[in-house]
Scaffold this motif. Structure first.
Motif, PDB file in Angstrom:
ATOM      1  N   UNK A  16       1.021  10.766  -9.036  1.00  0.00           N
ATOM      2  CA  UNK A  16       1.379  11.337  -7.364  1.00  0.00           C
ATOM      3  C   UNK A  16       0.862  12.800  -7.366  1.00  0.00           C
ATOM      4  N   UNK A  17       1.450  13.487  -8.364  1.00  0.00           N
ATOM      5  CA  UNK A  17       1.191  14.878  -8.556  1.00  0.00           C
ATOM      6  C   UNK A  17      -0.292  15.354  -8.559  1.00  0.00           C
ATOM      7  N   UNK A  18      -1.114  14.666  -9.075  1.00  0.00           N
ATOM      8  CA  UNK A  18      -2.461  14.854  -9.661  1.00  0.00           C
ATOM      9  C   UNK A  18      -3.320  14.397  -8.289  1.00  0.00           C
ATOM     10  N   UNK A  19      -2.699  13.291  -7.721  1.00  0.00           N
ATOM     11  CA  UNK A  19      -3.470  12.805  -6.442  1.00  0.00           C
ATOM     12  C   UNK A  19      -3.234  13.619  -5.393  1.00  0.00           C
ATOM     13  N   UNK A  20      -2.065  14.189  -5.283  1.00  0.00           N
ATOM     14  CA  UNK A  20      -1.829  15.184  -4.033  1.00  0.00           C
ATOM     15  C   UNK A  20      -2.598  16.377  -4.351  1.00  0.00           C
ATOM     16  N   UNK A  21      -2.588  16.819  -5.667  1.00  0.00           N
ATOM     17  CA  UNK A  21      -3.541  18.003  -5.753  1.00  0.00           C
ATOM     18  C   UNK A  21      -5.098  17.783  -5.426  1.00  0.00           C
ATOM     19  N   UNK A  22      -5.449  16.739  -5.912  1.00  0.00           N
ATOM     20  CA  UNK A  22      -7.182  16.612  -5.321  1.00  0.00           C
ATOM     21  C   UNK A  22      -7.068  16.163  -3.902  1.00  0.00           C
ATOM     22  N   UNK A  23      -6.208  15.467  -3.295  1.00  0.00           N
ATOM     23  CA  UNK A  23      -6.080  15.230  -1.712  1.00  0.00           C
ATOM     24  C   UNK A  23      -6.072  16.585  -0.948  1.00  0.00           C
ATOM     25  N   UNK A  24      -5.345  17.707  -1.474  1.00  0.00           N
ATOM     26  CA  UNK A  24      -5.076  18.956  -0.994  1.00  0.00           C
ATOM     27  C   UNK A  24      -6.543  19.971  -1.179  1.00  0.00           C
ATOM     28  N   UNK A  25      -6.979  19.702  -2.442  1.00  0.00           N
ATOM     29  CA  UNK A  25      -8.149  20.341  -2.858  1.00  0.00           C
ATOM     30  C   UNK A  25      -9.602  19.750  -2.043  1.00  0.00           C
ATOM     31  N   UNK A  26      -9.649  18.789  -1.827  1.00  0.00           N
ATOM     32  CA  UNK A  26     -10.655  18.157  -1.184  1.00  0.00           C
ATOM     33  C   UNK A  26     -10.556  17.941   0.372  1.00  0.00           C
ATOM     34  N   UNK A  77     -14.796  28.849  -2.666  1.00  0.00           N
ATOM     35  CA  UNK A  77     -14.129  27.796  -3.292  1.00  0.00           C
ATOM     36  C   UNK A  77     -13.662  27.864  -4.580  1.00  0.00           C
ATOM     37  N   UNK A  78     -14.162  28.512  -5.631  1.00  0.00           N
ATOM     38  CA  UNK A  78     -13.557  28.499  -6.673  1.00  0.00           C
ATOM     39  C   UNK A  78     -12.121  29.472  -6.611  1.00  0.00           C
ATOM     40  N   UNK A  79     -11.984  30.403  -5.803  1.00  0.00           N
ATOM     41  CA  UNK A  79     -10.932  31.295  -5.387  1.00  0.00           C
ATOM     42  C   UNK A  79      -9.911  30.544  -4.969  1.00  0.00           C
ATOM     43  N   UNK A  80     -10.212  29.580  -4.127  1.00  0.00           N
ATOM     44  CA  UNK A  80      -9.334  28.421  -3.428  1.00  0.00           C
ATOM     45  C   UNK A  80      -8.826  27.470  -4.491  1.00  0.00           C
ATOM     46  N   UNK A  81      -9.721  26.912  -5.168  1.00  0.00           N
ATOM     47  CA  UNK A  81      -9.151  25.917  -6.093  1.00  0.00           C
ATOM     48  C   UNK A  81      -8.380  26.678  -7.158  1.00  0.00           C
ATOM     49  N   UNK A  97     -25.243  28.847 -13.468  1.00  0.00           N
ATOM     50  CA  UNK A  97     -24.846  29.022 -12.087  1.00  0.00           C
ATOM     51  C   UNK A  97     -23.808  28.308 -11.466  1.00  0.00           C
ATOM     52  N   UNK A  98     -23.112  27.344 -12.323  1.00  0.00           N
ATOM     53  CA  UNK A  98     -22.143  26.271 -11.917  1.00  0.00           C
ATOM     54  C   UNK A  98     -20.759  26.917 -12.410  1.00  0.00           C
ATOM     55  N   UNK A  99     -19.629  26.952 -12.147  1.00  0.00           N
ATOM     56  CA  UNK A  99     -18.518  27.264 -12.544  1.00  0.00           C
ATOM     57  C   UNK A  99     -17.592  25.806 -13.133  1.00  0.00           C
ATOM     58  N   UNK A 100     -17.330  25.682 -14.306  1.00  0.00           N
ATOM     59  CA  UNK A 100     -16.430  24.658 -14.599  1.00  0.00           C
ATOM     60  C   UNK A 100     -14.801  25.105 -14.719  1.00  0.00           C
ATOM     61  N   UNK A 101     -14.224  24.122 -13.924  1.00  0.00           N
ATOM     62  CA  UNK A 101     -12.952  24.296 -13.674  1.00  0.00           C
ATOM     63  C   UNK A 101     -12.171  22.804 -14.170  1.00  0.00           C
ATOM     64  N   UNK A 102     -10.796  23.067 -14.543  1.00  0.00           N
ATOM     65  CA  UNK A 102      -9.974  21.866 -14.633  1.00  0.00           C
ATOM     66  C   UNK A 102      -8.780  21.700 -13.777  1.00  0.00           C
ATOM     67  N   UNK A 103      -8.741  20.442 -13.582  1.00  0.00           N
ATOM     68  CA  UNK A 103      -7.340  20.123 -12.817  1.00  0.00           C
ATOM     69  C   UNK A 103      -5.908  20.441 -13.474  1.00  0.00           C
ATOM     70  N   UNK A 104      -5.167  20.304 -12.696  1.00  0.00           N
ATOM     71  CA  UNK A 104      -3.763  20.501 -13.539  1.00  0.00           C
ATOM     72  C   UNK A 104      -3.285  19.631 -14.637  1.00  0.00           C
TER      73      UNK A 104
END
Length: 118
Positions: A16-26, A77-81, A97-104
């Motif tokens: 639920x927490x991760x799904x809601x995070x991705x729903x908001x991110x996307x 987008x990086x700043x928003x994420x 040229x790309x940025x690697x991020x990780x979700x929660x």
């Protein structure tokens, strides 16, 4: 060939927490908020979606599969994420040229360079 790409499944501790995070991110829609299998899609009836499935074991290594996103404005987008809770990630990529991020939950994804104007 008669295959349709339905969804990507992400193993996680808290669907639920991760799904809601991705729903908001996307900016996607929640299709199923089941606490064991939480599903999001770009819109109802559109594919592919992402299904977040509860698993007992924690993530321990770099993902074998990850998602790449091409934004209109990479820096924005990086700043928003990051503001949503993503974290910078180092998977040995060096200067790129790309940025690697990780979700929660630590799942890596890439924010590619900005789209070129049409």
């Amino acid at each position: 060939m008669d295959l349709a790409w339905e969804q990507v499944v992400v193993d996680c501790a808290d669907p639920v927490a991760l799904g809601r995070w991705w729903a908001e991110a996307l900016g996607w829609t929640v299709l199923d908020d089941d606490p064991e299998e939480f599903e999001i899609r770009p819109a109802d009836g559109r594919m592919p979606g992402i299904l977040f499935a509860r698993v007992p074991e924690p993530k321990t290594l770099k993902n074998r599969l990850h998602l790449d996103f091409r934004p209109a404005d990479q820096a924005a987008e990086v700043a928003r994420l990051l503001a949503l809770g993503a974290r910078p990630a180092d998977v040995g990529q060096g200067e790129q040229t790309w940025r690697v991020l990780s979700d929660p939950e630590g799942n890596e994804f890439c924010v590619l360079s900005s789209r070129r104007p049409a």
